[in-house]
Design a protein around this motif. Structure first.
Motif, short mmCIF file in Angstrom:
data_model
loop_
_atom_site.label_atom_id
_atom_site.label_comp_id
_atom_site.label_asym_id
_atom_site.label_seq_id
_atom_site.Cartn_x
_atom_site.Cartn_y
_atom_site.Cartn_z
N ALA A 87 -108.79 -35.78 78.70
CA ALA A 87 -108.79 -36.40 77.37
C ALA A 87 -110.18 -36.43 76.76
N ALA A 88 -111.22 -36.42 77.59
CA ALA A 88 -112.59 -36.47 77.09
C ALA A 88 -113.11 -35.11 76.63
N LEU A 89 -112.39 -34.03 76.95
CA LEU A 89 -112.82 -32.68 76.57
C LEU A 89 -112.39 -32.40 75.14
N ARG A 90 -113.25 -31.70 74.37
CA ARG A 90 -112.97 -31.45 72.96
C ARG A 90 -112.94 -29.94 72.67
N PRO A 91 -112.00 -29.49 71.83
CA PRO A 91 -111.95 -28.07 71.47
C PRO A 91 -113.24 -27.57 70.84
N VAL A 92 -113.91 -28.42 70.07
CA VAL A 92 -115.12 -28.00 69.39
C VAL A 92 -116.19 -27.55 70.38
N ASP A 93 -116.12 -28.05 71.62
CA ASP A 93 -117.11 -27.70 72.63
C ASP A 93 -116.72 -26.47 73.44
N TYR A 94 -115.42 -26.24 73.58
CA TYR A 94 -114.99 -25.21 74.53
C TYR A 94 -114.07 -24.15 73.94
N ALA A 95 -113.51 -24.37 72.76
CA ALA A 95 -112.53 -23.42 72.20
C ALA A 95 -113.04 -22.90 70.87
N GLU A 96 -113.55 -21.67 70.88
CA GLU A 96 -114.08 -21.06 69.67
C GLU A 96 -113.29 -19.82 69.25
N GLU A 123 -116.58 -12.41 83.37
CA GLU A 123 -116.86 -13.63 84.12
C GLU A 123 -116.30 -14.86 83.40
N ARG A 124 -116.35 -14.81 82.08
CA ARG A 124 -115.76 -15.90 81.30
C ARG A 124 -114.26 -16.00 81.57
N LEU A 125 -113.59 -14.89 81.65
CA LEU A 125 -112.16 -14.90 81.96
C LEU A 125 -111.90 -15.51 83.33
N ARG A 126 -112.68 -15.11 84.34
CA ARG A 126 -112.48 -15.67 85.67
C ARG A 126 -112.68 -17.19 85.66
N LEU A 127 -113.68 -17.66 84.94
CA LEU A 127 -113.94 -19.10 84.89
C LEU A 127 -112.81 -19.84 84.16
N LEU A 128 -112.33 -19.25 83.07
CA LEU A 128 -111.23 -19.90 82.35
C LEU A 128 -109.97 -19.93 83.20
N GLU A 129 -109.73 -18.91 83.97
CA GLU A 129 -108.57 -18.93 84.88
C GLU A 129 -108.76 -20.00 85.95
N ALA A 180 -118.15 -21.33 81.42
CA ALA A 180 -117.45 -20.35 80.59
C ALA A 180 -118.13 -20.21 79.23
N VAL A 181 -118.58 -21.31 78.66
CA VAL A 181 -119.31 -21.26 77.39
C VAL A 181 -120.62 -20.48 77.57
N ALA A 182 -121.30 -20.73 78.67
CA ALA A 182 -122.56 -20.02 78.92
C ALA A 182 -122.35 -18.52 79.05
N THR A 183 -121.30 -18.11 79.76
CA THR A 183 -121.05 -16.68 79.91
C THR A 183 -120.61 -16.05 78.59
N ARG A 184 -119.93 -16.83 77.76
CA ARG A 184 -119.54 -16.33 76.44
C ARG A 184 -120.77 -15.99 75.62
N LYS A 185 -121.77 -16.85 75.66
CA LYS A 185 -122.99 -16.60 74.89
C LYS A 185 -123.73 -15.35 75.37
N ARG A 186 -123.47 -14.96 76.61
CA ARG A 186 -124.13 -13.76 77.15
C ARG A 186 -123.23 -12.54 77.04
N HIS A 187 -122.08 -12.67 76.37
CA HIS A 187 -121.11 -11.58 76.22
C HIS A 187 -120.61 -11.10 77.58
N ALA A 188 -120.64 -11.97 78.58
CA ALA A 188 -120.12 -11.63 79.90
C ALA A 188 -118.65 -12.06 79.95
N HIS A 189 -117.81 -11.33 79.24
CA HIS A 189 -116.43 -11.79 79.03
C HIS A 189 -115.59 -11.71 80.30
#
Length: 1008
Positions: free
Chosen positions: A443-452, A422-428, A411-420
């Motif tokens: 618990a190991a996942l961090r907002p700084v990595d995935y939530a912008e 596909e990003r939505l499908r991945l987030l779902e 999802a982060v990769a598709t966000r960088k390509r403005h492929a929103h």
């Protein structure tokens, strides 16, 4: 290694399709002549689309064209964003390295979102809603530059598998490609396009574009199947075999090949199964065991599987793998990819059949092997595909612990390509996996990595785990940015319900979601969004300054800027700037400062407001925040127009359009064109304004700019007397702006144009209704630019209708409503002061107390303002009063000549007719140097007979045909004929319009 067997088709003879091939080659010829071409080739699976395209590409290469081929990739719901465009651009980079580098110069970072080899795309701007449109615009311009000196053929195969971003880019390309020697050919499998298939609405939209040609391939006839079999077998198949295969294949070219090949494979051992899957699998089952195993692995790996990845997954010795591949390629089951080291099935139908034949446990095991191999050696696939491929493999391996972080990385990769999309499908998909994944993984996942998507809410992003709310925020923004606003609204509601259910309520998160909901409510036309903004403000009240607080205040200020730019909006904008500075959120600060400057101008602080807006424009440009820089241009141009500085507005609009165009800011370009058209119209450059509005109408990708174009065209048409055209454009504009979110900058100009059309049609009741509504709702600060033209149009209609019996009833109330409107409107610039003078004198004319002295003041007020139409109207009215007062005929003649010259140059037919009729009545020449003569009889300018003037007087008095007949002692039929003749001579469509015109032009009175 296997280059000698890279054959896409086993039929050595190209059969049929002469008409279709001719259509493609003719398109190539037209493109070579400089006219871009687009064709859609559809047909069922196996009907021969690929073979037709192969033949065309051979012809194109022979003609010297550069060919770039890209295919959509089948990866289930995930998809690889922009896959066919990336493949095609990669080919162009290999074939035309220097040319592509020159064409992409300065835009490599943006274009790298499509073609990573161009450089680092950098991080996306979450607030940049033009980002995707900018990428699309730059892609189209890149292709146009490459095709300036050569013919370029771009082929996109298998659109039925296209991801949403690819579909959107293709639509944009086909809509905006206007120059360059380009042929775009796209193929799709027609039998896969079911009623809910996402390609279906796209095809319907493209069908409405006259520049696109659809080619639908039918199945082969008996004769064509016979010719195909002769080529395959290198001998005449004989009538019996040809008929048998035709019946079994039903004319499908691929099935003909399979039946011919499987007949040889089976060596005549019994009849084939009627099952399509069995037909497709029969040749696979004749392969050696290792080759069958490799075929199964390739079927589950995606449309194409790289050799290294295949080797790591198959776990065969290199010699055994090569032999297995040689057997599969030799049997035309697999193909070696021409421009890489991977393998794919010769036909997707065979791949589907092999994949469907896998056992459930077998499929999961193969996906796990692929994922493990790719994790062990990420270099086995292209960098731009790695995250999506890994997410897909782990998901289908049914391993939530591995799949969740992999899906989020994708999802982060598709966000960088403005492929929103596909990003939505991945987030779902991530939300689907959330509860299944182990708690320690989450618990190991961090907002700084995935939530912008939204600003920090007071928590430490390095230690606080990623939450479901973070995923919902990302998904809501992705849905909004890809156009799925209904989905975004539902996600926001889901998040707010979750927040309400939590034991510890998080007001900052809730406020952010309410602000998003406000934006969506307004965009979808569900309301103005104020209730949601008010809720967000209530939630942050009393909390320490934060980025969310600044966003909420900026949203409230922006709402007020458009709907009620008063003290509350000004205070909200000032606090938003203050809070953004405190938390060092410069992007929010600049946004709020631009809003603040706009409100300051509306509130009367002209110089300070413009200075603030220019400062934002300079800062955003320096930072490279071009979306906000373009917005600054839009707002400054609008502010200048509100101050009557239209020439400055046009110049700045041109600079903004150039900035937006070079940066691919499509929506910003549209808004700037709309603002420029408004200022050109004010300056009397109507042809230029109309051309700009028509250009906007053809290029805008969102509804409100198109509504602006329709409104501008309606206003120009109304001023030119083209009432039918004006009414059509007005209806289109009204449909865009709706009524649930009444923004004055839309509703007041709509009302003004509707008043002008109603007055032209003699519908005074409609005029009065519009003014009563405007007087009731009032005019917020800064809306004088829209209010004065509305009031002037209504006051003129009342004055023109003076003397009409139907107009006298309710006149006092109507004039009182107009005076209430006048008291509510400011005159912060000379142009609005001139409006005030003219409105006052039109009201005096409506009460039969106008004077030449006051009309002279109006002429004097308009003269230095570069408003030719308004000045000409004032000169006409002054001339009329001078003639009515007696004497000063030479001065009146000069005024009429000036007014008529402007009306003629503008194409303002109503004003031109007014001046001509007044001159004719007064026996004044509109040619300089001619001496004035005696006054003419009324009606001479339209050739009305004395009897027709009598009938017209009764029509103006509201009489029916039967009543006219009784008063003039003629038959009702004769009265009807006279009325029809009068309407024709006056060039009007109804009795009310005829009556209004008669009074406006004094056709019923004789000059003294």
């Amino acid at each position: 290694m296997l280059g000698a067997v890279e054959t896409r088709s086993v039929s050595p003879v190209f059969v049929g399709r002469a008409g279709e091939l001719t259509a493609l080659t003719e398109a190539l010829s037209r493109a070579t002549a400089g006219e871009p071409q687009a064709l859609l080739v559809g047909g069922e699976a196996g009907v021969g689309k690929t073979r037709l395209v192969e033949e065309f590409l051979d012809a194109a290469r022979a003609a010297g064209a550069v060919v770039a081929l890209g295919g959509c990739v089948e990866l289930g719901a995930d998809g690889l964003p922009f896959a066919p465009f990336a493949t095609a651009l990669r080919t162009l980079r290999r074939v035309l390295p220097a040319e592509l580098a020159a064409a992409a110069d300065g835009q490599e970072g943006e274009l790298a979102r499509l073609l990573p080899e161009l450089g680092d795309p950098g991080g996306p701007d979450p607030s940049d809603e033009d980002a995707t449109a900018r990428l699309f615009e730059l892609t189209v311009r890149l292709l146009e530059r490459l095709a300036a000196d050569r013919t370029l053929v771009l082929v996109l195969e298998d659109l039925h598998w296209a991801d949403a971003s690819t579909r959107h880019l293709l639509t944009y390309l086909l809509r905006t490609l206007h120059r360059g020697r380009v042929v775009v050919v796209a193929t799709y499998r027609a039998d896969d396009i079911h009623r809910r298939h996402p390609l279906r609405p796209l095809l319907a939209e493209l069908d409405r574009m006259r520049t696109i040609r659809r080619i639908e391939l039918a199945r082969f006839t008996r004769a064509e199947v016979h010719r195909q079999l002769t080529g395959i077998l290198a001998a005449d198949p004989g009538p019996a075999l040809a008929e048998e295969i035709f019946e079994r294949s039903d004319g499908n070219a691929f099935f003909v090949e399979e039946l011919a090949a499987s007949r040889s494979c089976r060596e005549g051992t019994g009849p084939l199964s009627d099952s399509l899957r069995d037909l497709l699998l029969v040749r696979v089952e004749t392969l050696p065991e290792d080759a069958q195993r490799v075929a199964r692995i390739v079927a589950e790996g995606g449309s194409t599987v790289e050799y290294g990845l295949l080797a790591a997954t198959a776990r065969l010795t290199e010699d055994d793998l090569i032999e297995a591949l040689r057997a599969a390629v030799g049997a035309n089951i697999l193909l070696a990819v021409p421009d890489g080291d991977g393998y794919r099935f010769r036909h997707s139908l065979v791949r589907e059949a092999v994949s469907d034949d896998l056992l459930p446990g077998e499929r999961s095991r193969l996906n796990r092997r692929y994922a493990e191999a790719l994790e062990a050696d990420p270099g086995l696939v292209r960098p731009d595909e790695r995250a999506t491929r890994l997410a897909t493999y782990w998901y289908h391996a049914h391993d939530p612990a591995k799949a969740l972080p992999a899906v989020l990385d994708a999802a982060v990769a598709t966000r960088k390509r403005h492929a929103h999309a596909e990003r939505l499908r991945l987030l779902e998909r991530a939300m689907e996996l959330w509860d299944e994944a182990p708690a320690e993984v989450r618990a190991a996942l961090r907002p700084v990595d995935y939530a912008e998507s939204y600003p920090p809410c007071g928590c430490d992003p390095d230690t606080t785990p990623l939450s479901r709310l973070d995923l919902l925020a990302e998904a809501a923004v992705a849905a909004r940015l890809c156009g799925e606003r209904e989905r975004a609204l539902k996600i926001g509601k889901m998040a707010l319900r979750l927040l309400d259910d939590e034991e510890e309520h998080d007001p900052l998160r809730a406020a952010w979601f309410w602000t998003e909901q406000a934006r969506l409510q307004s965009t979808l036309g569900r309301g103005d969004g104020w209730a949601e903004i008010a809720r967000a403000q209530e939630l942050v009240k009393g909390l320490p300054p934060s980025a969310v607080h600044a966003v909420v205040l900026a949203g409230a200020a922006g709402w007020g800027m458009l709907r009620n730019p008063g003290p509350d909006s000004l205070a909200a904008a000032e606090r938003a700037v203050e809070y953004a500075r405190l938390v060092r959120a410069e992007a929010t600060e600049l946004n709020a400062r631009l809003t603040l400057g706009t409100i300051m101008v509306a509130a009367g602080e002209r110089d300070a407001g413009l200075a603030e807006m220019h400062a934002v424009r300079e800062r955003t440009t320096a930072l490279g925040h071009f979306h906000e820089a373009a917005r600054a241009h839009i707002n400054i141009v609008s502010a200048l127009e509100s101050l009557g500085r239209s020439a400055e507005a046009v110049a700045l609009a041109d600079a903004g359009i150039e900035l937006a165009r070079t940066r691919g800011l499509v929506d910003s370009t549209a808004w700037l064109r709309g603002n420029k058209a408004e200022s050109l119209q004010s300056l009397g450059r109507w042809d230029e304004a109309r051309a700009e509005a028509e250009r906007l109408l053809a290029s805008a990708t969102s509804t409100k700019p198109r509504g602006s174009a329709h409104l501008r065209l309606a206003q120009i048409a109304a001023d030119r007397g083209e009432t039918a055209t004006a009414a059509r454009h007005l209806a289109e504009a009204a449909a865009v702006y709706g009524s649930r979110d009444p923004i004055p900058q839309y509703t007041l100009p709509l009302a003004a144009t509707a008043v002008a059309l109603a007055a032209a049609g003699g519908r005074l009741a409609e005029v009065r209704d519009r003014i009563a509504t405007a007087a009731g709702t009032g005019f917020p600060p800064g809306t004088h630019r829209y209010g004065w033209p509305l009031v002037l149009a209504a006051a003129t209609a009342e004055a023109d209708a003076r003397g009409l019996p139907a107009a006298e009833d309710g006149r006092a109330d109507a004039l009182a409503a107009l005076r209430r409107c006048v008291r509510a409107l400011a005159t912060p610039a000379p142009v609005w002061a001139a409006h005030a003078v003219q409105v006052a004198e039109e009201l005096a004319r409506a009460e039969d107390r106008e004077t030449s002295a006051r009309w002279a003041e109006a002429v004097e007020a308009w003269t230095p303002l570069d408003r030719p139409h308004q000045l000409a109207r004032a000169r006409h009215r002054l001339a009329d009063v001078l003639l009515a007062e007696g004497g000063r005929r030479e001065e009146a003649a000069a005024l009429l000549r000036q007014a008529h010259a402007v009306a003629t140059a503008l194409g303002a037919r109503p004003l031109s007719e007014d001046t001509e009729l007044l001159a004719a009545r007064a026996r004044l020449s509109l040619t300089a140097g001619d001496a004035p003569g005696a006054p003419a009889r009324p009606g001479d300018g339209f050739g009305l007979t004395p009897r027709e003037r009598d009938v017209l007087a009764l029509v103006a008095a509201g009489r029916s045909n039967r009543q006219i007949a009784g008063e003039l002692f003629i038959s009702p039929k004769t009265a009807s004929v006279h009325v029809s003749n009068i309407l024709a001579k006056l060039g009007v469509s109804g009795r009310g319009e005829a009556a209004a015109l008669a009074h406006r032009l004094h056709l019923l009175t004789t000059p003294d």
